[in-house]
Motif scaffolding. Sequence first.
Motif, mmCIF file in Angstrom:
data_model
loop_
_atom_site.group_PDB
_atom_site.id
_atom_site.type_symbol
_atom_site.label_atom_id
_atom_site.label_comp_id
_atom_site.label_asym_id
_atom_site.label_seq_id
_atom_site.Cartn_x
_atom_site.Cartn_y
_atom_site.Cartn_z
ATOM 1 N N PHE A 144 0.904 -1.126 -0.042
ATOM 2 C CA PHE A 144 0.115 -0.162 -0.097
ATOM 3 C C PHE A 144 0.766 1.304 -0.214
ATOM 4 O O PHE A 144 1.967 1.447 0.603
ATOM 5 C CB PHE A 144 -0.831 0.057 1.157
ATOM 6 C CG PHE A 144 -2.075 -0.736 1.398
ATOM 7 C CD1 PHE A 144 -3.306 -0.262 0.565
ATOM 8 C CD2 PHE A 144 -2.294 -2.047 1.781
ATOM 9 C CE1 PHE A 144 -4.384 -1.210 0.474
ATOM 10 C CE2 PHE A 144 -3.228 -2.961 1.678
ATOM 11 C CZ PHE A 144 -4.291 -2.332 0.901
ATOM 12 N N PHE A 192 -0.091 5.487 0.397
ATOM 13 C CA PHE A 192 -1.103 6.080 0.723
ATOM 14 C C PHE A 192 -0.826 7.610 0.594
ATOM 15 O O PHE A 192 0.109 8.211 0.298
ATOM 16 C CB PHE A 192 -1.409 6.284 2.506
ATOM 17 C CG PHE A 192 -1.782 4.714 2.885
ATOM 18 C CD1 PHE A 192 -3.102 4.319 2.750
ATOM 19 C CD2 PHE A 192 -0.840 4.051 3.526
ATOM 20 C CE1 PHE A 192 -3.479 2.891 2.976
ATOM 21 C CE2 PHE A 192 -1.212 2.667 4.032
ATOM 22 C CZ PHE A 192 -2.319 2.092 3.828
ATOM 23 N N PHE A 209 -1.420 10.197 2.465
ATOM 24 C CA PHE A 209 -0.644 11.049 3.396
ATOM 25 C C PHE A 209 0.587 10.259 4.153
ATOM 26 O O PHE A 209 0.864 10.256 5.168
ATOM 27 C CB PHE A 209 -1.654 11.284 4.906
ATOM 28 C CG PHE A 209 -2.960 12.131 4.281
ATOM 29 C CD1 PHE A 209 -2.325 13.492 4.090
ATOM 30 C CD2 PHE A 209 -4.267 11.827 3.934
ATOM 31 C CE1 PHE A 209 -3.571 14.179 3.452
ATOM 32 C CE2 PHE A 209 -5.168 12.611 3.680
ATOM 33 C CZ PHE A 209 -4.741 14.067 3.524
ATOM 34 N N ASN A 222 1.123 7.888 5.948
ATOM 35 C CA ASN A 222 0.880 6.977 6.828
ATOM 36 C C ASN A 222 2.172 6.371 7.367
ATOM 37 O O ASN A 222 2.172 4.928 7.495
ATOM 38 C CB ASN A 222 0.032 5.941 6.403
ATOM 39 C CG ASN A 222 -1.399 6.432 6.446
ATOM 40 O OD1 ASN A 222 -1.431 7.748 6.323
ATOM 41 N ND2 ASN A 222 -2.358 5.794 6.667
ATOM 42 N N LEU A 272 4.985 5.549 10.588
ATOM 43 C CA LEU A 272 5.016 5.575 11.930
ATOM 44 C C LEU A 272 5.773 6.447 12.597
ATOM 45 O O LEU A 272 6.958 6.338 12.450
ATOM 46 C CB LEU A 272 4.977 4.207 12.556
ATOM 47 C CG LEU A 272 3.874 3.001 12.156
ATOM 48 C CD1 LEU A 272 3.923 1.922 13.107
ATOM 49 C CD2 LEU A 272 2.457 3.504 11.862
ATOM 50 N N PRO A 273 5.473 7.647 13.047
ATOM 51 C CA PRO A 273 6.195 8.656 13.385
ATOM 52 C C PRO A 273 7.240 8.382 14.509
ATOM 53 O O PRO A 273 8.483 8.889 14.397
ATOM 54 C CB PRO A 273 5.343 9.703 14.120
ATOM 55 C CG PRO A 273 4.148 9.083 14.468
ATOM 56 C CD PRO A 273 4.050 7.685 13.723
ATOM 57 N N LYS A 274 7.192 7.091 15.233
ATOM 58 C CA LYS A 274 8.117 7.031 16.306
ATOM 59 C C LYS A 274 9.206 6.024 15.799
ATOM 60 O O LYS A 274 9.938 5.796 16.511
ATOM 61 C CB LYS A 274 7.275 6.316 17.568
ATOM 62 C CG LYS A 274 6.545 7.111 18.400
ATOM 63 C CD LYS A 274 5.525 6.629 19.188
ATOM 64 C CE LYS A 274 4.491 7.801 19.079
ATOM 65 N NZ LYS A 274 3.265 6.950 18.852
ATOM 66 N N LEU A 275 9.133 5.321 14.657
ATOM 67 C CA LEU A 275 10.000 4.539 14.190
ATOM 68 C C LEU A 275 10.974 5.260 12.943
ATOM 69 O O LEU A 275 10.326 6.078 12.548
ATOM 70 C CB LEU A 275 9.053 3.425 13.645
ATOM 71 C CG LEU A 275 8.249 2.568 14.346
ATOM 72 C CD1 LEU A 275 7.814 1.320 13.434
ATOM 73 C CD2 LEU A 275 9.201 2.072 15.573
ATOM 74 N N LEU A 315 8.385 -3.134 8.777
ATOM 75 C CA LEU A 315 7.317 -3.216 9.620
ATOM 76 C C LEU A 315 6.382 -4.496 8.866
ATOM 77 O O LEU A 315 5.990 -5.426 9.443
ATOM 78 C CB LEU A 315 6.318 -2.058 9.643
ATOM 79 C CG LEU A 315 5.398 -2.111 10.747
ATOM 80 C CD1 LEU A 315 6.136 -2.349 12.136
ATOM 81 C CD2 LEU A 315 4.650 -0.762 11.012
ATOM 82 N N ARG A 369 8.332 0.742 1.747
ATOM 83 C CA ARG A 369 7.646 -0.322 2.437
ATOM 84 C C ARG A 369 6.543 -0.971 1.947
ATOM 85 O O ARG A 369 6.467 -2.287 2.064
ATOM 86 C CB ARG A 369 6.874 0.550 3.796
ATOM 87 C CG ARG A 369 6.354 -0.008 4.714
ATOM 88 C CD ARG A 369 5.485 0.695 5.594
ATOM 89 N NE ARG A 369 4.547 1.511 4.921
ATOM 90 C CZ ARG A 369 3.640 2.264 5.653
ATOM 91 N NH1 ARG A 369 4.048 2.626 6.863
ATOM 92 N NH2 ARG A 369 2.646 3.136 4.929
#
Lengths: 239, 460
Positions: free
Chosen positions: A89, A91, A93, A95, A97-100, A108, A156
């Motif tokens: 996928f 997207f 926006f 998407n 993950l801000p903490k990684l 992921l 990703r």
Amino acid sequence: MPLVELRDIHKVYHLGGEEIRALDGVSLDINEGDFCSIIGPSGSGKSTLMHILGCLDSPTSGTLKLDGMEIQNATPRQLATIRNQKIGFVFQFFNLLPKLNVLQNVELPMVYSGLGGRERRERAMEALRHVELENRSKHRPSQLSGGQQQRVAIARALVNNPRIIFADEPTGNLDSHTGELILDMFRGFHREGRTIILVTHDPEIAALTSHKIEIRDGKIAANLDRTLAGLDRPIPAAV
Amino acid sequence: MKLFNAIMIGLKDIWAHKYRSLLTMLGIVLGVASLVAMAAIVKGMENGMKESLVAMGGVDKVRIEDEDVPLHQQHLEDQAPGKTMADVLALQQNATLVRLISPEMGLRNDVVRRGGKTAYPSETVGVTRAVLEMNLYEVQHGRFFSDYDQEHASSVCVIGTGIRDELFGAPEEVGEEIIPIGEIIHLNGQPFTIVGMFKHYESEMTRKLRELAQQNKDKQEPGIQRRTGWRSQRWDAFWRKNNVVYIPIRTMWVKFRSGAGREVEMDDGSIVAMPDPRLDDIDIKVRDFDKIQEAIAQVKNILMITHNGIEDFEIDTQEDRIEDINKNIRNARMSGGIIAALSLLVGGIGIMNIMLASINERIREIGTCKALGATGTDIFAQILVESVTLALLGALAGILAAFGLVQIIEAASPTQNSPVITTTPMIIAVAFSCGVGILAGFFPAIKAARFDPIQALRYE
């Protein structure tokens, strides 16, 4: 045999006793190696079709074959596995993950498929090299520009080597120049033989694809496959 | 592998919200700290209580005490023989479940004098060698009485360090330890030679006081030192232990009891002194502590024969005291434990609150993870692991805080029995925190796992 095969797909929502036919008898085929666009105004059923194609949702009736498997009756867990293995996928926006960090974001999907740490890291670095971001692997998404973030998201999407890459308005949140670069990237993947489904409301972008599906009021309004019509020609590198 | 990743992501999330996580953990930290510190304090208390129990002769000591004859034997009261050496002999020959018998014949109105100094012993008793093991004494200087002393009723005594302190001067006062072996003291007017002195016994508390006093010696203000009153010390088991005068039991009989042990009022009002062969105490130790009830029954049967069936005695064990101690400890533990558990529960509610807030602000992230192939179980495990990680970090911080707390308590009151941190409450605290973390994370985790991926992806 087509990679994706939809036959008479209906999707009905019930909203406060009212029946909403989001999809009303959609049938279509998407072949391997297609660069396919789905276009339509909002409320046309475009999003619903996208969710069903992306295995995020199941149809009310009809059959859906993906890579030879009938999946219209799959359980949420089976759908999760299919999303993980067969679909990548991208997207609007990003998407991430801000903490990684970038590398961990790319790893992921492989975490959910249960791959070991070393192999994950190698494949993630490989994917990042593909989008020319291997020197940013330790950065946080917030430290990257929009175009770079989208490239991380593309890495990703590619990392589990999916059958289909699914992009939902991938240039919708980028300036036109960066958008061009991202689209170039998709064209490159198309040349490599990957199957790409691009959801957009921009006819100019849709015009670049080899297979254009237009949807209106839950039905297919136009289905133009230039490959089948013998109109296949090299897609121009830039518009 | 997945679990490790879940923990790493959880740790990152906790780190990303440092202050929020810290505040969330505070409930758990305080709960665990209070649980561990409270257990340590109670353990210290318990140690103090057990210490004085040992000073009194240990848990396996059984005393045979005088008791009024029961109502139905009242008419036989003047026939009651009291405890005598006949009882001791009978027990020695027949009580197979008893390993040690220590007869004690006390001296009333006992005063020891030397020169111009006077001491009032906690007890002056005629004893046999058995008393050493019975009351857990150790002769540090000189010797105990020999069989020769017993047989010849020699005028010899073994004293505790307290008597030495009164008559010769305490080491703290004179600056050196005086060992008065060979000196003569007067016990109720009779000269006795000191042949031995016991070890100095003190509680952890008095030892600390003494050490503190020694440290502060330089700082002490000049002037007359005030001694604490002996009345208050009389209650201290250690004071009593250090202020004994022991003489051979036969000496006691010959010198103090055979002539005028007791005074009897005659019909005409005159008072006549009579010999008094009665023992003040018969202390015994049982062979097997598990069979203490059987041993007591056996002793009672034997004594009923020697006492002609008159029940003028009572058998008293330390069990009541142990029971008292245990009850106190249990109560302290219970109340402290409940408070700590409540605190942990409150901490758990805090964690649940934060986890709910956290999943709500991460709906889109959760949707993304689901689109990337995370199953509901993956999401559930992720949230649960975060919650448990939060609780466990809190528990670890709480254990560290407990160590600090105990240090503070010790510094604040250096003379009390020092708290002892044990591992059991730590394990309990960590396990309980883990449980609280699971409970607190369960509901938010289920909620997150059930998010519809489409809804979650669309969520702004």
